[in-house]
Design a protein around this motif. Structure first.
Motif, PDB file in Angstrom:
ATOM      1  N   GLY A   1       0.830  -1.200   0.000  1.00 27.40           N
ATOM      2  CA  GLY A   1       0.000   0.000   0.000  1.00 27.40           C
ATOM      3  C   GLY A   1       0.861   1.246   0.000  1.00 27.40           C
ATOM      4  O   GLY A   1       1.640   1.465   0.941  1.00 27.40           O
ATOM      5  N   ALA A   2       0.741   2.062  -1.041  1.00 24.46           N
ATOM      6  CA  ALA A   2       1.578   3.256  -1.174  1.00 24.46           C
ATOM      7  C   ALA A   2       0.797   4.539  -0.979  1.00 24.46           C
ATOM      8  O   ALA A   2       1.025   5.537  -1.657  1.00 24.46           O
TER       9      ALA A   2
ATOM     10  N   GLY B   1       1.671   3.961   3.958  1.00 23.67           N
ATOM     11  CA  GLY B   1       2.671   3.112   3.336  1.00 23.67           C
ATOM     12  C   GLY B   1       3.933   3.861   2.971  1.00 23.67           C
ATOM     13  O   GLY B   1       5.049   3.353   3.131  1.00 23.67           O
TER      14      GLY B   1
ATOM     15  N   ASP C   1       2.192  -1.524  -4.673  1.00 21.39           N
ATOM     16  CA  ASP C   1       0.872  -0.901  -4.716  1.00 21.39           C
ATOM     17  C   ASP C   1       0.256  -1.175  -6.086  1.00 21.39           C
ATOM     18  O   ASP C   1       0.970  -1.298  -7.091  1.00 21.39           O
ATOM     19  N   ASP C   2      -1.082  -1.253  -6.137  1.00 25.35           N
ATOM     20  CA  ASP C   2      -1.739  -1.563  -7.406  1.00 25.35           C
ATOM     21  C   ASP C   2      -1.949  -0.345  -8.291  1.00 25.35           C
ATOM     22  O   ASP C   2      -2.356  -0.481  -9.437  1.00 25.35           O
ATOM     23  N   ASN C   3      -1.689   0.858  -7.780  1.00 23.29           N
ATOM     24  CA  ASN C   3      -1.728   2.049  -8.624  1.00 23.29           C
ATOM     25  C   ASN C   3      -0.371   2.251  -9.291  1.00 23.29           C
ATOM     26  O   ASN C   3       0.645   1.745  -8.821  1.00 23.29           O
TER      27      ASN C   3
ATOM     28  N   PRO D   1       2.605   6.382  -6.547  1.00 26.10           N
ATOM     29  CA  PRO D   1       2.299   6.366  -5.119  1.00 26.10           C
ATOM     30  C   PRO D   1       1.366   7.508  -4.739  1.00 26.10           C
ATOM     31  O   PRO D   1       1.169   8.459  -5.487  1.00 26.10           O
TER      32      PRO D   1
ATOM     33  N   GLY E   1      -1.873   6.848  -3.092  1.00 22.31           N
ATOM     34  CA  GLY E   1      -3.184   6.351  -2.698  1.00 22.31           C
ATOM     35  C   GLY E   1      -4.298   7.252  -3.192  1.00 22.31           C
ATOM     36  O   GLY E   1      -4.129   8.030  -4.135  1.00 22.31           O
TER      37      GLY E   1
ATOM     38  N   GLN F   1      10.248   0.701  -5.299  1.00 22.88           N
ATOM     39  CA  GLN F   1       8.812   0.828  -5.536  1.00 22.88           C
ATOM     40  C   GLN F   1       8.371  -0.136  -6.627  1.00 22.88           C
ATOM     41  O   GLN F   1       8.923  -0.130  -7.726  1.00 22.88           O
TER      42      GLN F   1
ATOM     43  N   GLN G   1       5.187  -0.441  -8.452  1.00 18.94           N
ATOM     44  CA  GLN G   1       3.883   0.172  -8.714  1.00 18.94           C
ATOM     45  C   GLN G   1       3.133  -0.617  -9.794  1.00 18.94           C
ATOM     46  O   GLN G   1       3.723  -1.132 -10.736  1.00 18.94           O
TER      47      GLN G   1
ATOM     48  N   ARG H   1      -0.697  -5.840  -7.970  1.00 20.99           N
ATOM     49  CA  ARG H   1      -1.792  -6.076  -7.019  1.00 20.99           C
ATOM     50  C   ARG H   1      -1.588  -7.414  -6.305  1.00 20.99           C
ATOM     51  O   ARG H   1      -1.534  -8.470  -6.935  1.00 20.99           O
TER      52      ARG H   1
ATOM     53  N   THR I   1      -3.109  -0.890   3.672  1.00 20.12           N
ATOM     54  CA  THR I   1      -4.027  -1.107   2.553  1.00 20.12           C
ATOM     55  C   THR I   1      -5.182  -0.109   2.482  1.00 20.12           C
ATOM     56  O   THR I   1      -6.053  -0.231   1.614  1.00 20.12           O
TER      57      THR I   1
END
Length: 452
Positions: free
Chosen positions: A38-39, A43, A61-63, A66, A68, A95, A97, A100, A130
């Protein structure tokens, strides 16, 4: 291109995947002393503080950037965000990025997916950051186009959705409503109504309780001044949205015995926030009520696994940052630095407790859905089909509620409020993923590495 000097999300010394002789792919791997999932603000703070100790730290992170939800887009240019981005970029944290996390193949290993390729990430210690998501409550018409979460509409505008001149009604509960209203107003939206479900008495008690917290009080007053053109209602909520298959046309609001319908282009509606605890539950961490249980050092019930930010209880940006710092310091063995932040953490938790009391949901909201109102929109399950069952498991087996793409993230919190149900198990994958990624999800990491 990376922004704010951040490190690339690519893995520079490994390919995305290893080709097999059958033309398929096998996952590559990464290993860290400390892995942060989780960024968002928590995070970023955790990864930065942990990496400053010299530990090998990964931030996944899923994005694709960074920050969120809270530091998305232009908000990343705020002074607080810019400072943390600068610290993160200056740290040796790697990182990852756009990846997921969806399962745990074995203890100490998490599996992530990106563009159909999966990656195994081994760790000695883990920090979960998260975040949270909006809580939606079903009412007639809530699935119409342009009926969105308050935060979701804000995120869309940050991503380029034109909002200038659009008529917007904002409803639900929590400080997010005013923040979203102010943001949309700044971008040219016509905010018609702001409907807070909490009572005027509870909001007054909350304001009184934070009167000595000048910064918080000033923030609230500034937001209200910025949205002064909109009517602000307490004990008020939408009872129906009206429109055609392709767009919203109006919304009916209720305040006490009064009901009225107002034409609008968007209804932004979110009933406070729900912590994202699914990964923590999958890993076996104790979750009490709807938050991950942690000690004063952010350590969960599982040795070596920490949690920070909204999953430990909705507390806002400042609380998330402090918890992230404490988790990063604790996981990397910098206990004196972690202990130095405990007093500030306690004060922020007191504020979070007042927040929860002030914006607790009115029981009258349980009467919002009609018998044919869709509750699980992934599987089109109406209220009456769910109400005839006695538990989440029973309803799930008989109606498929919670079995669609969102895996109960939308209808689960709604069902908990409406019926008092809680999901009794979390199973992988915690997010929809490719079958190829699931095929060998339980294979040991060592066996996979032999294919390289």
């Amino acid at each position: 291109m990376p922004r704010h000097g951040q490190r690339s999300s690519a893995l520079p010394h490994l390919p995305d995947a290893v080709r097999t002789r059958h033309g398929g792919t096998q996952p590559v791997s990464q290993s860290f002393d400390i892995l942060v999932v989780g960024a968002g603000p928590a995070g970023i703070a955790a990864a930065t503080r942990a990496a400053e100790s010299g530990k090998r730290v990964g931030l996944v992170d899923d994005n694709f950037a960074p920050g969120g939800q809270i530091w998305r887009g232009a908000d990343a240019l705020s002074s607080a965000a810019a400072e943390w981005y600068k610290r993160l970029a200056a740290s040796p944290a790697m990182q990852l990025q756009g990846w997921r996390i969806f399962s745990q193949p074995s203890r100490g290993i998490l599996r992530a997916e990106k563009n159909g390729v999966h990656l195994d990430i081994a760790y000695n210690k883990l920090i979960l950051a998260t975040g949270a998501r909006e809580r939606f409550l079903p009412f007639p018409g809530w699935t119409l186009p342009n009926v969105l979460g308050a935060g979701a509409l804000q995120a869309l505008v940050k991503s380029g959705l034109p909002i200038e001149g659009k008529r917007v009604v904002i409803a639900g509960s929590g400080p997010l409503l005013l923040a979203v209203a102010a943001y949309l107003t700044k971008h040219g939206a016509r905010i018609l109504e702001i409907c807070e479900q909490a009572s005027r008495a509870r909001l007054a008690a909350f304001a009184t309780s934070i009167v000595t917290n000048f910064e918080k009080l000033q923030q609230a007053m500034t937001l209200r001044w910025q949205t002064r053109g909109a009517h602000f209602h307490t004990s008020c909520w939408p009872i129906a949205a009206h429109g055609s298959d392709d767009r919203l046309e109006s919304v009916t609001l209720r305040k006490g015995n009064r009901e009225w319908t107002i034409p609008c282009d968007y209804l932004a509606c979110g009933f406070h926030l729900v912590p994202n605890t699914e990964l923590a539950e999958l890993l076996g961490c104790t979750v009490t009520s709807v938050q991950v249980k942690v000690d004063e050092n952010q350590l969960t019930s599982i040795p070596g696994i920490y949690c920070a930010g909204e999953p430990t209880g909705i507390g806002g940006l400042e609380s998330s940052l402090i918890e992230g710092e404490i988790a990063g310091y604790s996981a990397s063995g910098q206990m004196s630095k972690a202990n130095a932040l405990q007093g500030k953490r306690r004060k922020l938790h007191e504020f979070a407790s007042r927040l929860e009391t002030a914006f607790g949901l009115d029981p009258a909201l349980r009467h919002l859905p009609k018998s044919d109102t869709i509750v699980c929109r992934c599987e089109d399950v109406p209220f009456n089909a769910m109400a005839s069952h006695s538990s989440w498991r029973d309803a799930k087996l008989q109606t498929r509620c919670g079995m669609g793409p969102c895996q109960g993230r939308i209808c689960g919190p709604a069902a908990e409020f409406l019926f008092g149900w809680r999901p009794d198990s979390i199973r992988p994958p915690v997010f929809p993923t490719h079958l190829s990624s699931l095929a060998d999800a339980s294979a040991p990491l060592e066996a996979q590495l032999k294919t390289k």
